[in-house]
Design an enzyme around this catalytic site. Structure first.
Site, PDB file in Angstrom:
ATOM      1  N   LYS A 187       2.826  -3.184   2.005  1.00  0.00           N
ATOM      2  CA  LYS A 187       2.275  -3.392   0.666  1.00  0.00           C
ATOM      3  C   LYS A 187       3.344  -3.955  -0.280  1.00  0.00           C
ATOM      4  CE  LYS A 187      -1.089  -1.687   2.787  1.00  0.00           C
ATOM      5  NZ  LYS A 187      -2.441  -1.504   2.931  1.00  0.00           N
TER       6      LYS A 187
HETATM    7  C1  LIG Z   1      -3.223  -0.399   3.634  1.00  0.00           C
HETATM    8  C2  LIG Z   1      -4.573  -0.120   3.154  1.00  0.00           C
HETATM    9  C3  LIG Z   1      -5.085   1.190   3.131  1.00  0.00           C
HETATM   10  C4  LIG Z   1      -4.346   2.365   3.721  1.00  0.00           C
HETATM   11  O1  LIG Z   1      -3.154   2.644   3.087  1.00  0.00           O
HETATM   12  P1  LIG Z   1      -2.145   3.731   3.746  1.00  0.00           P
HETATM   13  O2  LIG Z   1      -1.166   4.016   2.667  1.00  0.00           O
HETATM   14  O3  LIG Z   1      -1.515   3.066   4.935  1.00  0.00           O
HETATM   15  O4  LIG Z   1      -2.941   4.920   4.133  1.00  0.00           O
HETATM   16  C5  LIG Z   1      -6.334   1.380   2.589  1.00  0.00           C
HETATM   17  N1  LIG Z   1      -7.063   0.365   2.097  1.00  0.00           N
HETATM   18  C6  LIG Z   1      -6.611  -0.902   2.116  1.00  0.00           C
HETATM   19  C7  LIG Z   1      -7.456  -1.991   1.536  1.00  0.00           C
HETATM   20  C8  LIG Z   1      -5.358  -1.196   2.655  1.00  0.00           C
HETATM   21  O5  LIG Z   1      -4.932  -2.454   2.684  1.00  0.00           O
END
Ligand SMILES: *Cc1c(COP(=O)(O)O)cnc(C)c1O
Length: 397
Positions: A187
């Protein structure tokens, strides 16, 4: 031989020093650094409250629970998202109802929202996919008309902005009831693993804080500081979804660098757009004039008739990693610990009685887009090589 990874976190000396400081401090679990990170994050997005958790999947789970989503409720969302979005609804024993996406923005098509609402609908879980803000004003308006709650899956949207009533707002104030963010290394900023919930409502925030910590009435930090003996109690079913102070210390440093990190992503994205305009048939992502993406991922649509896997393999052979377009939950057949009878786990969910919406645009986006490397450490030269590899792949495959 070039070797361009798909993504890479940017960790500086500040993050490393901050971790060492926490390790020496004697408090490594959820404590003062988490509280500091929450205040800084709330300040950055312009939210009243922010509650840190162990990841965004946990955040989505708690958001839905705190808004009262439960057994047999329906939650409207997109299938075209990472599996965690739909899974969070199922953690609450509720049912995801999928609506198709807009083929240009890859976000929930608000024009299709109303037809998915039933008398069991409790909430809308909208996604700011790959950092591109979805059409929140329209979604929130429809939700208000039907008395539905709105959770924003802003996993990729830290730093994304949306223009509402002529003003640019950060995603996460939130505009719905709760927004959920991720600090996974893929992210915009990272804490290794981590998540955040933001809300305007102090009662919701209070509830989230208890839910993430076993529904404990008095947190261990408060008991630790007290001169009185305190016995805590546990009035509801809670979870251990805490973030550690080690992670929060990294997050604080990353947050300071966020404007630079997002700025670099935007620079690379506009450069991609210019470079790709020379390749016939490739369609770059569309940013509505009321939205500013973080470009957590840069997804391009391949020219008609090109095979995604073959193009990706050709690029990989040239040393360039890519990923296929965002998945569709309704196509996955793995798991269900339940009684879904329509063949596969998520097929069972979309085919409510008399309702089997077309998810054509979602499926086409998964099959005909590829995600190109975009991360702050990517150099212009590497970016040129990515585009050259794509161009060559399209000639030869
Ligand atoms: C990465 C992601 C998640 C999950 O996030 P985590 O922190 O890895 O649990 C949920 N929704 C979307 C749209 C994502 O891109």
């Amino acid at each position: 031989m070039i070797n361009i990874p798909f993504a890479k976190p940017s960790i500086g000396e500040g993050e490393i020093a901050a971790v060492i400081e926490v390790l020496k401090s004697g408090w490594v679990s959820q404590g003062p650094k988490v509280a500091e990170f929450e205040r800084a994050f709330a300040g950055y997005v312009g939210a009243e409250h922010a509650c840190a958790v162990s990841n965004c999947t946990a955040a989505l789970h708690l958001a839905l629970l705190a808004l009262g989503v439960g057994v047999d409720d329906e939650v409207i969302t997109v299938s075209h998202s990472f599996i965690a979005t739909a899974n969070a609804i199922r953690y609450c024993s509720a049912k995801p109802i999928f609506v198709d996406i807009d083929p240009e923005t890859y976000n929930l098509d608000a024009a299709r929202l109303e037809s998915a609402i039933s008398n069991r609908t409790k909430a809308i879980l909208c996604v700011h996919q790959l950092g591109m803000p979805c059409d929140l004003p329209r979604i929130v308006k429809i939700a208000a008309r039907y008395g539905l709650r709105v959770v924003e899956d802003a996993a990729c949207g830290i730093g994304s902005e949306i223009r509402i009533n002529g003003r640019w707002d950060k995603i996460g104030q939130p505009h719905g009831d709760i927004a959920c963010f991720s600090f996974h290394p893929r992210k915009v900023i990272t804490t290794g693993e981590g998540g955040m919930l933001t809300t305007r409502d102090p009662e919701l925030d209070n509830n989230l804080r208890r839910l993430r910590q076993h529904y404990m009435s008095v947190p261990d930090t408060a008991r630790h500081q007290s001169t009185q003996v305190i016995f805590e109690d546990y009035q509801k079913l809670g979870f251990n979804y805490r973030m550690t102070d080690i992670q929060a210390a990294i997050g604080l440093e990353q947050l300071k660098r966020l404007p630079d990190l997002v700025g670099r992503r935007r620079e690379l994205a506009s450069r991609y757009r210019a470079l790709l305009s020379d390749i016939p048939g490739v369609i770059p992502p569309m940013e509505p004039e009321w939205a500013r993406s973080t470009w957590q991922s840069y997804s391009v649509r391949l020219p008609e008739g090109k095979d995604q896997r073959r193009v990706m393999q050709y690029m990989l052979d040239m040393g360039v990693s890519t990923r296929r377009g965002v998945m569709c939950a309704h196509r996955e057949s793995a798991h269900p610990p339940g009684t879904w009878t329509c063949g596969t786990a998520y097929r069972g969910h979309i085919c409510g009685p008399g309702r089997c919406p077309s998810l054509w645009h979602s499926e086409a986006a998964q099959d005909h887009t590829i995600i190109l490397p975009l991360f702050p450490l990517l150099t212009f030269e590497q970016q040129n090589q990515v585009v050259a590899a794509l161009e060559s792949a399209l000639v030869h495959r």
